[in-house]
Design an enzyme around this catalytic site. Structure first.
Site, mmCIF file in Angstrom:
data_model
loop_
_atom_site.group_PDB
_atom_site.id
_atom_site.type_symbol
_atom_site.label_atom_id
_atom_site.label_comp_id
_atom_site.label_asym_id
_atom_site.label_seq_id
_atom_site.Cartn_x
_atom_site.Cartn_y
_atom_site.Cartn_z
ATOM 1 N N SER A 40 29.402 66.174 49.829
ATOM 2 C CA SER A 40 29.791 66.672 51.150
ATOM 3 C C SER A 40 31.276 66.371 51.306
ATOM 4 C CB SER A 40 28.967 65.986 52.232
ATOM 5 O OG SER A 40 29.402 66.427 53.488
ATOM 6 N N ARG A 91 45.905 100.883 72.635
ATOM 7 C CA ARG A 91 45.695 99.828 71.635
ATOM 8 C C ARG A 91 44.370 99.146 71.932
ATOM 9 N NH1 ARG A 91 50.615 96.243 74.102
ATOM 10 N NH2 ARG A 91 49.637 95.785 76.079
ATOM 11 N N LYS A 110 51.994 100.604 68.246
ATOM 12 C CA LYS A 110 52.277 101.646 69.246
ATOM 13 C C LYS A 110 52.605 102.969 68.560
ATOM 14 C CE LYS A 110 54.431 100.480 72.978
ATOM 15 N NZ LYS A 110 55.542 99.710 73.471
ATOM 16 N N TYR A 131 26.657 74.794 52.710
ATOM 17 C CA TYR A 131 26.590 74.662 54.171
ATOM 18 C C TYR A 131 27.875 74.058 54.722
ATOM 19 C CZ TYR A 131 25.734 69.632 53.604
ATOM 20 O OH TYR A 131 25.872 68.320 53.292
ATOM 21 N N THR A 137 36.598 66.184 54.808
ATOM 22 C CA THR A 137 37.969 66.725 54.814
ATOM 23 C C THR A 137 38.899 65.999 55.781
ATOM 24 O OG1 THR A 137 37.003 68.461 56.160
ATOM 25 C CG2 THR A 137 37.577 69.021 53.877
ATOM 26 N N ASN A 138 38.354 65.157 56.645
ATOM 27 C CA ASN A 138 39.260 64.357 57.482
ATOM 28 C C ASN A 138 40.011 63.374 56.581
ATOM 29 O OD1 ASN A 138 38.009 65.589 59.641
ATOM 30 N ND2 ASN A 138 36.578 63.904 59.977
ATOM 31 N N ASP A 139 39.244 62.620 55.806
ATOM 32 C CA ASP A 139 39.885 61.664 54.906
ATOM 33 C C ASP A 139 40.563 62.372 53.745
ATOM 34 O OD1 ASP A 139 39.747 58.918 55.742
ATOM 35 O OD2 ASP A 139 37.579 59.145 55.714
ATOM 36 N N ARG A 185 26.777 59.426 61.267
ATOM 37 C CA ARG A 185 27.663 58.270 61.046
ATOM 38 C C ARG A 185 26.916 57.044 61.555
ATOM 39 N NH1 ARG A 185 31.737 62.273 62.744
ATOM 40 N NH2 ARG A 185 33.490 62.279 61.287
ATOM 41 N N GLY A 217 54.671 92.327 76.084
ATOM 42 C CA GLY A 217 55.764 91.852 76.928
ATOM 43 C C GLY A 217 56.768 90.959 76.224
ATOM 44 N N CYS A 232 31.551 68.090 55.890
ATOM 45 C CA CYS A 232 31.199 67.455 57.156
ATOM 46 C C CYS A 232 32.429 66.941 57.899
ATOM 47 C CB CYS A 232 30.182 66.340 56.956
ATOM 48 S SG CYS A 232 30.813 64.998 55.937
ATOM 49 N N ARG A 246 61.173 101.954 72.845
ATOM 50 C CA ARG A 246 60.242 100.832 73.038
ATOM 51 C C ARG A 246 59.863 100.194 71.701
ATOM 52 N NH1 ARG A 246 55.457 103.329 76.007
ATOM 53 N NH2 ARG A 246 55.374 101.580 77.428
ATOM 54 N N HIS A 267 39.690 59.676 66.554
ATOM 55 C CA HIS A 267 38.372 59.270 67.023
ATOM 56 C C HIS A 267 37.996 59.994 68.309
ATOM 57 C CE1 HIS A 267 35.679 56.614 69.322
ATOM 58 N NE2 HIS A 267 35.077 56.530 68.155
ATOM 59 N N MET A 306 58.830 91.768 73.632
ATOM 60 C CA MET A 306 60.080 92.411 73.187
ATOM 61 C C MET A 306 60.558 93.402 74.256
ATOM 62 S SD MET A 306 59.420 92.840 69.147
ATOM 63 C CE MET A 306 57.771 93.450 69.246
ATOM 64 N N ARG A 357 24.883 58.798 56.309
ATOM 65 C CA ARG A 357 25.961 58.151 55.565
ATOM 66 C C ARG A 357 25.914 56.646 55.770
ATOM 67 N NH1 ARG A 357 31.995 59.235 57.315
ATOM 68 N NH2 ARG A 357 31.391 57.827 58.971
HETATM 69 C C1 PEP Z 1 35.716 62.749 56.761
HETATM 70 O O1 PEP Z 1 36.483 61.902 56.318
HETATM 71 O O2 PEP Z 1 35.945 63.961 56.754
HETATM 72 C C2 PEP Z 1 34.448 62.336 57.401
HETATM 73 C C3 PEP Z 1 33.565 63.230 57.793
HETATM 74 O O3 PEP Z 1 34.266 61.028 57.612
HETATM 75 P P1 PEP Z 1 34.934 60.213 58.818
HETATM 76 O O4 PEP Z 1 35.570 61.221 59.718
HETATM 77 O O5 PEP Z 1 33.852 59.474 59.474
HETATM 78 O O6 PEP Z 1 35.918 59.350 58.101
HETATM 79 MG MG MG Z 2 35.740 59.915 56.009
#
Ligand code: PEP
Ligand code: MG
Length: 910
Positions: A798, A350, A29, A885, A801-803, A598, A108, A865, A99, A476, A110, A652
């Protein structure tokens, strides 16, 4: 001696110290008030106390730097000179507002105090000067009320408490038999001021301060304190604004919108913020002060409809100002203004907040109007990549949602795992969903589960949306529904689900199976009953083909934007898909390959054959069962290859622990036993044998294919037979065989050997060869750290990143919902690590893997992935560490494309 630090910056016609560039110090501001002054726009003079004072205030037990007092006095003297009035003068008083204003706007959140400087003496002078006694006393009444609320902290603490000032005002209006504040006489307003002051004395034990200097310091302190009020903290957490930024305080000469019918106050947008339609629009009130517009006491008038009729000259001024501001800021502005005696004064400008729809339209229009470049249009500030979602998903009509909220239909809030709006009947079991669908393929169902497992897949496909009480953003339920493009809420812990009784309970509300329920996957909100939805035009054009591109403005703009996106980005974008239908959808969204198929999902259509394989104790029996599965897998892969038409397809090998596929209840085991000609007990025994205490760290991933090589052989055969067949049919194929959960190089070497041997056999049998690659997922910390060794065998990595997140953080991806919100609320983690890559931990491992992997193998192909592949901040990170990618669920492909372009543009600007 060094110059004292400058804590105060002035703005006004005779000199302005700040500019829009100084937003970190002056807040949005303050910086924009200075900038507007520099643009010669009509801005009342004032000064800004910098954000560094806020930080000093909190670091020094709510004290100010010693130099501040003198600097504020000097700045106030300047304002007095500019305005030709004196603060506290009983003949010609200057009144000011105070202000807040942080670096990023926190609308809104503060506090604000207006009309500072009024007391029993100055009010008389104001009445005389304005020739309007009612206005003077109305201003005074408002000031005492605001001061009491904000500075003296008398505002109600929760919904049940009444505002004592509002109560007194209501009583006064009742006694006077009038409807509006503006109908109270000066005498009645005088009484009200006296009552307000008495109220303050009773509640605080102190007199209302009549000294204007005390008043202004009281207001300054209140604004700084409001930086740490609860709603400001929550807002910052939600939008990732650091607590260390602090707020600035703006003290500015008052102009009055409540001096008569040629006065007004309003808020406007230079274009519409919901859909982005051009033209100034907003709300205003005649003869009123700023807070009346937002307070909802009087219903404001629409600027675009009414102002040209009743205030044509000020409307014209406002329009011109709007055009000048848009040209200068090169973006849509959200402005606050006051009309005093027919003249427009600017109080704020703004960049406007906007929906995803408006963001796209505005960005595209501004490029077409020549105001910004294509690259500017792609900036994450203009279109947060996630907001593209709104264009793709069915959405709730905001009005319908508000109505539902008012009608008490709101139930609970969970993790917003799959964006979209979905409404339907509650259904607890996948099998029931199937049965209902068999009777009516148009049935609208919401699958409500404690959590989902792969067995629920069919039910999930049928359901319009998925709601679970447990599980997190990469559970899941979350990843499958995102892949399917379904609305999904997970981890909604307030839901008590009783499968036995067929009820879902939230507090004292009980919903039964079949009752309607609505879920908003954008926000995580759950409502009972049906809330109306609207379909997305982009889906109609691209996917269902029920609308022509030329008939949809939204689609036209989306298409234009995405063309610029593809010109700018460096990262490729693939999709996670297991079925041709998903693959085709993803291609329509711009996917350039499959980054993760998968294979286990395919087995659920042939679950009994798969179970037979698991139950076999002899290799020969296992091979026989696998032989039954082979043609199904081959057909599935052939379908995918055809759909992808020469684009790369990463397949996979089997990943989840085998026990996940077996029936767990005695009746189910009996039924399966009958089908397979064995006893229920034998099945129970095998289930028992396969039971693991920690299956996620158990016999899964490549460990399956290593112990049971016949599984890998069958899968490799299915892949290569399909590839050869499709190639023979004239369609190019690019299979990439991916081995999951590798931690040791010999694991990959073992599997690679099986895959390559099988490939050679199949090529001989089929008389055709296809190019293929063998690579691995990097989803264990050991794999990342030993990436140089693993890259000796892997042609691509690949990142799973979940695991990788689960194993690096030691947090189960399926069980973290119970504490993650608490962690977020207490700033222990900045984000949900299963949604956004934990760059300091997991991200560093990825970096190490990239460097080590490429050191061994120069052309190593690198992708991601895990679910993070569709998260904009994570996509930007992947760009930064040099991946080739990202791969994400089909409906997130456009978002990943945009985020990738944003990363590339930001890189170029560095
Ligand atoms: C992972 O682990 O990131 C992955 C893509 O495999 P999943 O989720 O099937 O374990
Ligand atoms: Mg996995």
């Amino acid at each position: 001696m060094a110059d004292a630090e400058k804590y105060v910056h002035s703005f006004g016609p005779s000199g302005t110290d700040g500019s829009a560039k100084m937003r970190d110090l002056l807040g949005g501001k303050g910086a924009n008030l200075a900038e507007m002054t520099l643009l010669d726009l009509p801005v009342p003079a004032g000064f800004t106390i910098g954000t560094h004072v806020c930080n000093y205030f909190y670091a020094h037990d709510k004290q100010y730097p010693p130099e501040l007092k003198g600097q504020v006095e000097a700045a106030m003297a300047k304002v007095e000179k500019e305005m030709g009035a004196k603060f506290g003068c009983t003949k010609n008083p200057l009144l000011v507002s105070c202000r807040s204003g942080a670096r990023d706007s926190m609308p809104g959140m503060m506090d604000t105090v207006l009309n500072i400087g009024l007391n029993d003496e100055t009010v008389k002078a104001l009445a005389e000067q304005s020739g309007n006694e009612r206005f003077a006393w109305d201003s005074y009444r408002r000031f005492v009320q605001m001061y009491g609320d904000v500075v003296l902290d008398l505002k109600p603490k929760d919904k049940t408490e009444h505002d004592p000032f509002e109560e007194a005002l209501d009583n006064k209006k009742k006694a006077a038999k009038v409807e509006f504040d503006s109908d109270l006489t000066p005498a009645q307003l005088k009484e009200l001021v006296a009552e307000f002051k008495q109220l303050i004395k009773t509640r605080t034990g102190h007199d209302f301060p009549s000294d204007p200097v005390t008043q202004v310091w009281g207001a300054i302190g209140a604004v700084f304190r409001s930086w740490m009020n609860d709603r400001a903290i929550v807002y910052r957490r939600t939008y990732g604004i650091p607590h260390e930024w602090g707020t600035a305080v703006n003290v500015q000469a008052m102009v009055f919108g409540n001096l008569g019918d040629d006065c007004a106050t309003g808020v406007a947008l230079t274009r519409d913020g919901a859909l982005g339609n051009p033209g100034i629009n907003g709300d205003f009130l005649v003869n009123a002060q700023g807070e009346d517009v937002v307070a909802g006491i009087r219903t404001p008038l629409r600027i675009e409809e009414t102002m040209p009729k009743i205030m044509p000259k000020p409307f014209e001024q406002l329009e011109q100002i709007g055009i000048k501001l848009e040209k200068h800021y090169r973006d849509v502005q959200d402005i606050e203004f006051t009309v005093q005696k027919g003249k427009v004064w600017m109080l704020q400008t703004r960049n406007a907040k906007r929906t995803g729809f408006a963001a796209v339209r505005i960005a595209v229009d501004l490029v077409n109007e020549g105001l910004i470049s294509k690259e500017d249009a792609l900036s994450a500030k203009r279109i947060p990549a996630d907001d593209l979602n709104q264009l793709l998903q069915p959405i709730y009509d905001p009005a319908a949602k508000r109505k539902a909220q008012e009608a008490g239909q709101y139930l609970a809030k969970g993790i917003n795992a799959g964006p979209g709006a979905a409404a339907g009947k509650i259904c607890f079991h996948a099998a029931d969903a199937e049965a209902l669908w068999a009777k009516d393929p148009n049935v609208q169902l919401i699958l409500v589960r404690r959590e989902t497992s792969p067995e629920d897949l069919r039910g999930m496909k049928i359901a319009k949306g998925i709601l679970t009480a447990f599980g997190g953003a990469s559970s899941h339920a979350a990843l499958v529904s995102r892949q399917m493009g379904k609305a999904c809420i997970v981890g909604c812990g307030d839901l008590e689900i009783d499968y036995h009784k067929g009820t879902v309970t939230v507090g004292d509300k009980v919903l039964k199976e079949g009752d309607p329920i609505s879920i908003d996957g954008f926000t995580g909100e759950v409502f009972s009953g049906l809330v109306e939805t609207r379909p997305s035009e982009i889906i109609q054009v691209l996917i269902s083909k029920t609308m022509k591109a030329a008939d949809s403005g939204t689609y036209g703009r989306y298409e234009q934007l995405m063309k610029w996106v593809d010109e700018a980005r460096k990262l490729n974008v693939r999709t996670n898909a297991d079925e041709p239908k998903q693959a085709l959808e993803a291609i329509a969204f711009g996917a350039e390959g499959i980054g993760l198929c998968r294979t286990e999902h395919m087995f659920f259509d042939h679950i009994d054959d798969f179970r037979e394989m698991i139950l076999a104790t002899e290799v020969a029996d296992r091979e026989k069962a696998l032989g039954k599965l082979l043609p199904f897998q081959r057909d599935d892969f052939a379908g995918l290859f055809k759909a992808m038409a020469g684009r790369p397809v990463t397949i996979r090998l089997l990943d989840p622990p085998l026990h996940e596929f077996l029936p767990h209840s005695a009746p189910e085991q009996e039924a399966l036993g009958k089908k397979l000609g064995i006893t229920g007990e034998a099945i129970a025994r095998r289930v028992q044998e396969l039971h693991e205490f920690n299956p996620m760290l158990g016999h899964r991933g490549c460990r399956l294919g290593i112990v049971y090589p016949e599984i890998t052989r069958m899968q490799a055969r299915a892949i290569f037979e399909a590839a050869c067949d499709v190639k023979k049919s004239g369609v190019d194929v690019k299979p990439e065989v991916m081995v999951p959960l590798v931690g040791f190089k010999p694991e990959l070497v073992d599997q690679e050997k099986l895959i390559r041997e099988t490939a050679e056999k199949v090529f001989k049998e089929k008389g055709v060869k296809v190019d293929y690659m063998v690579g691995t997922m990097i989803e264990l910390p050991r794999a990342a750290v030993c990436a140089d060794q693993i890259a000796e065998s892997a042609e691509f990595f690949s990142f799973g990143t979940n695991d990788l997140t689960q194993t690096t953080l030691g947090m189960s991806r399926d069980d973290y919902a119970g504490y993650i919100n608490f962690y977020r609320e207490h700033d222990i983690v900045p984000n949900d690590p299963f949604q956004t890559i934990d760059q300091d931990g997991v991200g560093q491992l990825m970096k190490v893997a990239v460097e080590k992997g490429r050191k061994t193998r120069k052309g190593l192909k690198l992708g991601i992935c895990g679910e993070h592949g569709g998260d904009p901040a994570s996509v930007i990170f992947c760009h930064t560490i040099g991946l080739d990618y990202v791969s994400c669920s089909p409906f997130r492909v456009p978002i990943a494309r945009l985020a990738a372009a944003q990363a590339a543009v930001a890189d170029k600007k560095k």
